[in-house]
Design an enzyme around this catalytic site. Sequence first.
Site, short mmCIF file in Angstrom:
data_model
loop_
_atom_site.label_atom_id
_atom_site.label_comp_id
_atom_site.label_asym_id
_atom_site.label_seq_id
_atom_site.Cartn_x
_atom_site.Cartn_y
_atom_site.Cartn_z
N CYS A 55 -6.64 -17.62 -10.54
CA CYS A 55 -8.00 -17.73 -11.07
C CYS A 55 -9.00 -17.45 -9.95
O CYS A 55 -8.71 -17.67 -8.78
CB CYS A 55 -8.24 -19.08 -11.75
N SER A 92 -5.17 -21.16 -7.59
CA SER A 92 -6.58 -20.87 -7.39
C SER A 92 -6.71 -19.80 -6.32
O SER A 92 -5.81 -19.65 -5.49
CB SER A 92 -7.31 -22.12 -6.91
N ASP A 93 -7.78 -19.03 -6.33
CA ASP A 93 -8.07 -18.24 -5.14
C ASP A 93 -8.35 -19.25 -4.02
O ASP A 93 -8.60 -20.42 -4.28
CB ASP A 93 -9.25 -17.29 -5.38
N CYS A 94 -8.27 -18.76 -2.78
CA CYS A 94 -8.18 -19.73 -1.68
C CYS A 94 -9.51 -20.45 -1.44
O CYS A 94 -10.50 -19.83 -1.10
CB CYS A 94 -7.61 -19.05 -0.46
N ALA A 105 -11.06 -21.94 -3.92
CA ALA A 105 -11.89 -21.83 -5.13
C ALA A 105 -12.11 -23.18 -5.80
O ALA A 105 -13.14 -23.37 -6.47
CB ALA A 105 -11.26 -20.86 -6.14
#
Length: 758
Positions: free
Chosen positions: A248, A283-285, A287
């Site tokens: 995401c 999650s994107d890092c 996020a």
Amino acid sequence: MLATLLLCSALAGMTNAYAFPDCVNGPLAKTLVCNTSASPTARAKALISMFTTAELINNTDNASGGVPRLGLPAYNWWSEALHGVASSPGVTFAPKGQDFSFATSFPGPILMSAAFDDELIKEVATVISTEARAFNNVGRAGLDFFTPNINPFRDPRWGRGQETPGEDPFHVSQYVFNLIDGLQGGIDPEMFKVAADCKHFAGYDIENWQGNDRTSFNAIISTQDLSSYYLPPFQSCVRDAHVASVMCSYNAVNGIPSCADTYLLQTILRDYWGFNNERWVTSDCDAIANFIDHKFSPDLPHAAATGLKAGTDVDCGSTFGNNLQQALDMSLVTKADIQTALERQYASLIRLGYFNPAASQPYRQISWNDVNTPAAQSLAHTAAVEGLTLLKNTGALPFSKSIKSLALIGPWADATTQMQGNYEGIAPFLISPFAAAQAAGFETTLTAGTGINSNDDSGFAAAIAAARAADAVVFAGGIDNSIEAEGRDRDTIVWPGNQLDLISQLAAVGKPLVVLQFGGGQVDDAALKSNPNVSAILHGGYPGQQGGTAVMDVLSGKVSPAGRLPVTQYPASYVDAVPMTDMSLASSSSNPGRTYKWYTGTPTYEFGTGLSFTTFNLALQGAKTSYSIQSLVSVGRAAGGPLDLAPFDTFNVAVHNTGKVASDFVVLGFVKTTAGPAPFPNKELVSYSRVKSVGAGQTVSAKLAVTLGSIARVGEDGSATLYPGEYTLLLDVPTGLTHSFRLTGTQEQITHWPAPPS
Ligand SMILES: *[C@@H]1O[C@H](CO)[C@@H](O)[C@H](O)[C@H]1NC(C)=O
Ligand SMILES: *[C@@H]1O[C@H](CO)[C@@H](O)[C@H](O)[C@H]1NC(C)=O
Ligand SMILES: *[C@@H]1O[C@H](CO)[C@@H](O)[C@H](O)[C@H]1NC(C)=O
Ligand SMILES: *[C@@H]1O[C@H](CO)[C@@H](O)[C@H](O)[C@H]1NC(C)=O
């Protein structure tokens, strides 16, 4: 076996980042976890049920701590492999000169996509997953790769467009399907070769444009655009290719950060597309922590709880690990919520054979001998050649035999690591255009002339002198990662610095002049297109380890180019006509329209442009002119599977090479209609096929398979419907052949897009 591995690496002076759990003698050996006859979900549930709360929380981030008392090793979920095993937190290359000090470096996706060759993509991904397994077997990479990036390249300013397969959602969907097939070792195989991760879900294509930062940007997207443009690549990846994981994104969509969005993560991803509990969302890092930037969560425990409960399983970051205990204490989450997330992750690792005894795990045999093989090197070369796209040729290419000396000029002339673009690994070698020109037997001079983004013209005189002294001039420039990058969008799509000035002065010299335009995003070539002394323009993207060789193969006529632009090359004024933050696609009073589907202006070079060294003539064979909607739908229903993938028809195209040399040819098929609801796109790509090595005078047959989903129109509610009316099939760019057909009967809805929460 494991002990030997650890000993060997200790002797080699390195620490292994990964180990396999011991399913022969370790604490888990006699449990259901190591029982390869049981289902991944049952095994994962058995494993997670043994964790204490502290152990659960210790395994919720990208860097999972494992459970030492159970013999479960620490694990890093974050490895990268966009176009080859890539440097990343989870990947460790060995020092130069040692085994595992490099991996095959393929061209960046934007160039491989220009090949319009689905089989090529699968072959490349198959090599990447083999090399990834070799790295994993010695603890130098994980089994989970945060690749590919499949957000359609909507705006030419995007700094990460280079990582994607271009602007067309159908093309990106085909690309990702074949890529996942190659990476994961098949479509939903019993054992994954590696686990891929489709990112960034959803609506992510802005880094930081004029103060609009990805970590707080709210993308306003209509349901129609979401369903027809932003999400088809994810549907292909998740529903059809059965990817193991999804990431995401940082941004919010319609007010909700993607990693907190139950409409995206539950309703669409899990319920509509069937992303099951053997699959997980990362999650994107950082996020999750960015929920604070979005002013969506009051503090980090709330952010962690909101992300987890929405369906984000792994936090790439440390927000889960640092805050879930507090979230539990505040009753914002339950232990069961954390268990569900971990069961999904570990079921996926089970499907990777992580808990299989080494002896019964086929991928454990892959070794350093399988990395950068001659076949892999040759494939990296082929991938670059196939993607090279000839935009202009006044006849100077291929160089005639009388051209013996070349002046290589420009900031890409001696490119090495520059050719790898971003998300790159360490290549075994990098053959620059200059080195390749020498190897091809040309007398070659090298003069930079200027930099990528320099206004210093003190190098011009030397460049012009070199041009005067040579039989022909090759200018290699464009943009690179100093201009377009993660975290950085462009404000302009003009050639940067004074490169155009230098090219224009080189043109005045009057020698054959070839411009090699590198970089992932486009720059406006209008001045080069209209200058009669610019003999040719070849687009080279980021061509990888064999980039220079591939370019020289085309320049010297060893092969004919056949790549096609997977994006629109807009005039420079485009960036003034619409803000990057306007996510709408169709044209309006404040938007000239996005991509070839909706753009109302005249592009400098159209999507699909690409010349070859020969000429082709196309003919349709036995094409029907009328189709009954009701019978198409009933045949589709009877076949089972998603109706949008059911066949509409397969068009047979006779491809006749009317010129003098052999060449590949990409057949592009578009459809245009005014049936169904307005607004109507200019045309839409519905199928493509690359035919190989069509000999001079030869005719080969290409098959263009078209699905119902490609003919249906998506309405405001996001659902697709087949409408009766008149349609036109358009072949090639520019259009070389049209064919009219009609859909008869009554309109029929073929998909039911889930409604967003009101
Ligand atoms: C492994 O799992 C299968 C399927 O659930 C079961 O039939 C079998 O008895 C198990 N084997 C052992 C040794 O527990
Ligand atoms: C968390 O993981 C680390 C790294 O493996 C380990 O040293 C530590 O003991 C773990 N903590 C718990 C509570 O299991
Ligand atoms: C985990 O992700 C965070 C967040 O971006 C990053 O800073 C960190 O380096 C990663 N740790 C490991 C071990 O991969
Ligand atoms: C093209 O080259 C000729 C020399 O062959 C020169 O006279 C002319 O000015 C050049 N035109 C441009 C536009 O550079």
